[in-house]
Scaffold this motif. Structure first.
Motif, PDB file in Angstrom:
ATOM      1  N   PHE A 154      -5.082   3.354  -9.297  1.00  0.00           N
ATOM      2  CA  PHE A 154      -4.666   3.357  -7.895  1.00  0.00           C
ATOM      3  C   PHE A 154      -5.747   2.710  -7.025  1.00  0.00           C
ATOM      4  CE2 PHE A 154      -4.560   5.859  -3.835  1.00  0.00           C
ATOM      5  CZ  PHE A 154      -3.409   5.280  -3.315  1.00  0.00           C
ATOM      6  N   ASP A 155      -6.993   3.126  -7.217  1.00  0.00           N
ATOM      7  CA  ASP A 155      -8.097   2.536  -6.450  1.00  0.00           C
ATOM      8  C   ASP A 155      -8.221   1.038  -6.696  1.00  0.00           C
ATOM      9  OD1 ASP A 155      -8.764   4.922  -5.248  1.00  0.00           O
ATOM     10  OD2 ASP A 155     -10.296   5.437  -6.739  1.00  0.00           O
ATOM     11  N   GLU A 156      -8.084   0.624  -7.959  1.00  0.00           N
ATOM     12  CA  GLU A 156      -8.176  -0.807  -8.288  1.00  0.00           C
ATOM     13  C   GLU A 156      -7.088  -1.599  -7.570  1.00  0.00           C
ATOM     14  OE1 GLU A 156      -7.906  -1.069 -12.512  1.00  0.00           O
ATOM     15  OE2 GLU A 156      -9.844  -0.093 -12.836  1.00  0.00           O
ATOM     16  N   ARG A 157      -5.877  -1.063  -7.590  1.00  0.00           N
ATOM     17  CA  ARG A 157      -4.763  -1.781  -6.959  1.00  0.00           C
ATOM     18  C   ARG A 157      -4.881  -1.778  -5.436  1.00  0.00           C
ATOM     19  NH1 ARG A 157       0.789  -1.363 -10.441  1.00  0.00           N
ATOM     20  NH2 ARG A 157      -0.153  -1.288 -12.497  1.00  0.00           N
ATOM     21  N   ILE A 158      -5.420  -0.728  -4.875  1.00  0.00           N
ATOM     22  CA  ILE A 158      -5.636  -0.706  -3.423  1.00  0.00           C
ATOM     23  C   ILE A 158      -6.610  -1.816  -3.035  1.00  0.00           C
ATOM     24  CG2 ILE A 158      -6.671   0.627  -1.525  1.00  0.00           C
ATOM     25  CD1 ILE A 158      -3.923   1.633  -2.237  1.00  0.00           C
ATOM     26  N   ALA A 191       2.431  -9.060  -7.999  1.00  0.00           N
ATOM     27  CA  ALA A 191       1.848  -8.705  -9.294  1.00  0.00           C
ATOM     28  C   ALA A 191       1.348  -7.256  -9.309  1.00  0.00           C
ATOM     29  CB  ALA A 191       0.710  -9.653  -9.634  1.00  0.00           C
ATOM     30  N   LEU A 192       0.998  -6.716  -8.149  1.00  0.00           N
ATOM     31  CA  LEU A 192       0.448  -5.366  -8.078  1.00  0.00           C
ATOM     32  C   LEU A 192       1.511  -4.277  -8.211  1.00  0.00           C
ATOM     33  CD1 LEU A 192      -2.062  -6.048  -5.208  1.00  0.00           C
ATOM     34  CD2 LEU A 192      -2.610  -5.619  -7.612  1.00  0.00           C
ATOM     35  N   LEU A 228       0.832  -1.209   0.000  1.00  0.00           N
ATOM     36  CA  LEU A 228       0.000   0.000   0.000  1.00  0.00           C
ATOM     37  C   LEU A 228       0.862   1.252   0.000  1.00  0.00           C
ATOM     38  CD1 LEU A 228      -2.796  -1.061   2.520  1.00  0.00           C
ATOM     39  CD2 LEU A 228      -3.042  -0.738   0.049  1.00  0.00           C
ATOM     40  N   ASP A 229       1.931   1.256   0.785  1.00  0.00           N
ATOM     41  CA  ASP A 229       2.836   2.408   0.811  1.00  0.00           C
ATOM     42  C   ASP A 229       3.480   2.623  -0.553  1.00  0.00           C
ATOM     43  OD1 ASP A 229       2.277   2.925   3.472  1.00  0.00           O
ATOM     44  OD2 ASP A 229       4.061   1.871   4.225  1.00  0.00           O
ATOM     45  N   ARG A 230       3.891   1.534  -1.202  1.00  0.00           N
ATOM     46  CA  ARG A 230       4.510   1.646  -2.538  1.00  0.00           C
ATOM     47  C   ARG A 230       3.510   2.173  -3.558  1.00  0.00           C
ATOM     48  NH1 ARG A 230       6.739   3.753  -5.646  1.00  0.00           N
ATOM     49  NH2 ARG A 230       7.739   2.910  -7.472  1.00  0.00           N
ATOM     50  N   LEU A 231       2.265   1.709  -3.478  1.00  0.00           N
ATOM     51  CA  LEU A 231       1.235   2.185  -4.402  1.00  0.00           C
ATOM     52  C   LEU A 231       0.941   3.668  -4.179  1.00  0.00           C
ATOM     53  CD1 LEU A 231      -1.222  -0.844  -4.397  1.00  0.00           C
ATOM     54  CD2 LEU A 231       0.384  -0.177  -6.204  1.00  0.00           C
ATOM     55  N   ARG A 232       0.894   4.084  -2.914  1.00  0.00           N
ATOM     56  CA  ARG A 232       0.672   5.507  -2.620  1.00  0.00           C
ATOM     57  C   ARG A 232       1.792   6.357  -3.222  1.00  0.00           C
ATOM     58  NH1 ARG A 232      -0.339   3.502   2.685  1.00  0.00           N
ATOM     59  NH2 ARG A 232      -2.548   3.174   2.919  1.00  0.00           N
ATOM     60  N   ALA A 233       3.022   5.888  -3.058  1.00  0.00           N
ATOM     61  CA  ALA A 233       4.164   6.630  -3.603  1.00  0.00           C
ATOM     62  C   ALA A 233       4.077   6.694  -5.125  1.00  0.00           C
ATOM     63  CB  ALA A 233       5.475   5.972  -3.165  1.00  0.00           C
ATOM     64  N   ALA A 234       3.703   5.601  -5.762  1.00  0.00           N
ATOM     65  CA  ALA A 234       3.581   5.579  -7.220  1.00  0.00           C
ATOM     66  C   ALA A 234       2.474   6.525  -7.682  1.00  0.00           C
ATOM     67  CB  ALA A 234       3.312   4.152  -7.706  1.00  0.00           C
ATOM     68  N   PRO A 243       8.835   0.883 -10.872  1.00  0.00           N
ATOM     69  CA  PRO A 243      10.273   0.827 -10.596  1.00  0.00           C
ATOM     70  C   PRO A 243      10.511   0.654  -9.103  1.00  0.00           C
ATOM     71  CG  PRO A 243       9.598   3.067 -11.122  1.00  0.00           C
ATOM     72  CD  PRO A 243       8.403   2.192 -11.336  1.00  0.00           C
ATOM     73  N   PRO A 244      11.666   0.109  -8.748  1.00  0.00           N
ATOM     74  CA  PRO A 244      11.973  -0.041  -7.320  1.00  0.00           C
ATOM     75  C   PRO A 244      11.988   1.318  -6.635  1.00  0.00           C
ATOM     76  CG  PRO A 244      13.701  -1.017  -8.688  1.00  0.00           C
ATOM     77  CD  PRO A 244      12.721  -0.376  -9.601  1.00  0.00           C
ATOM     78  N   VAL A 245      11.754   1.302  -5.348  1.00  0.00           N
ATOM     79  CA  VAL A 245      11.697   2.541  -4.579  1.00  0.00           C
ATOM     80  C   VAL A 245      13.023   3.283  -4.644  1.00  0.00           C
ATOM     81  CG1 VAL A 245      11.350   3.516  -2.284  1.00  0.00           C
ATOM     82  CG2 VAL A 245       9.960   1.599  -3.041  1.00  0.00           C
TER      83      VAL A 245
END
Length: 148
Positions: free
Chosen positions: A46-50, A64-65, A29-35, A70-72
């Motif tokens: 973003f909503d779908e992946r959350i 897969a999500l 979730l943190d990585r998705l927020r950053a992306a 890219p890596p952080v």
């Protein structure tokens, strides 16, 4: 042989099939927020992946999500160089600002009370400003002596 019934040997589980926990989901979730903040994901994706992250049960589903992100640590050099340098004296300055605000406020209250009573009242604001100011002064001298 030891009195326990023989159990059938369980097949080895692939790492991606292991169950994920709350902490694992929080990392994704943190990585998705950053992306999303970086502009790599639009609001809909973003909503779908959350939603998918919260429903994920295994490491493979979680991987897969974020597999197309890219890596952080892959931060562009320009962005890394543009980050403001931390001020080592910022904490001290904020302490001095708080002391000055509290001292000025208590001094104003004291002055108003003197005017309202029509007589000089013991300057009790010194009990607020004095000890706190002394601690700040000692801290400032200590940092100067350490060569900071």
């Amino acid at each position: 042989m030891d009195g326990r019934p023989e159990q059938p040997e369980r097949p080895a589980v692939r790492p991606e099939d292991l169950r994920a926990g709350h902490a694992d989901r929080d990392i994704v979730l943190d990585r998705l927020r950053a992306a999303h903040v970086e502009g790599r994901l639009d609001a809909e994706e973003f909503d779908e992946r959350i939603q998918a992250t919260l429903a994920a049960r295994t490491y493979g589903e979680l991987d897969a999500l974020t597999s197309d992100l890219p890596p952080v640590s892959a931060v562009p050099a320009v962005a890394a160089g543009a980050a403001p340098a931390e001020d080592p004296n910022a904490d001290f300055r904020s302490g001095v600002a708080a002391w000055a605000a509290a001292s000025a406020t208590t001094m104003a209250i004291w002055a108003i009370s003197c005017l309202a009573l029509g007589q000089f009242v013991f300057p009790w604001f010194l009990w607020v400003a004095g000890p706190w100011g002394t601690v700040l002064l000692v801290a400032w001298i200590g940092t100067r002596l350490q060569g900071r």
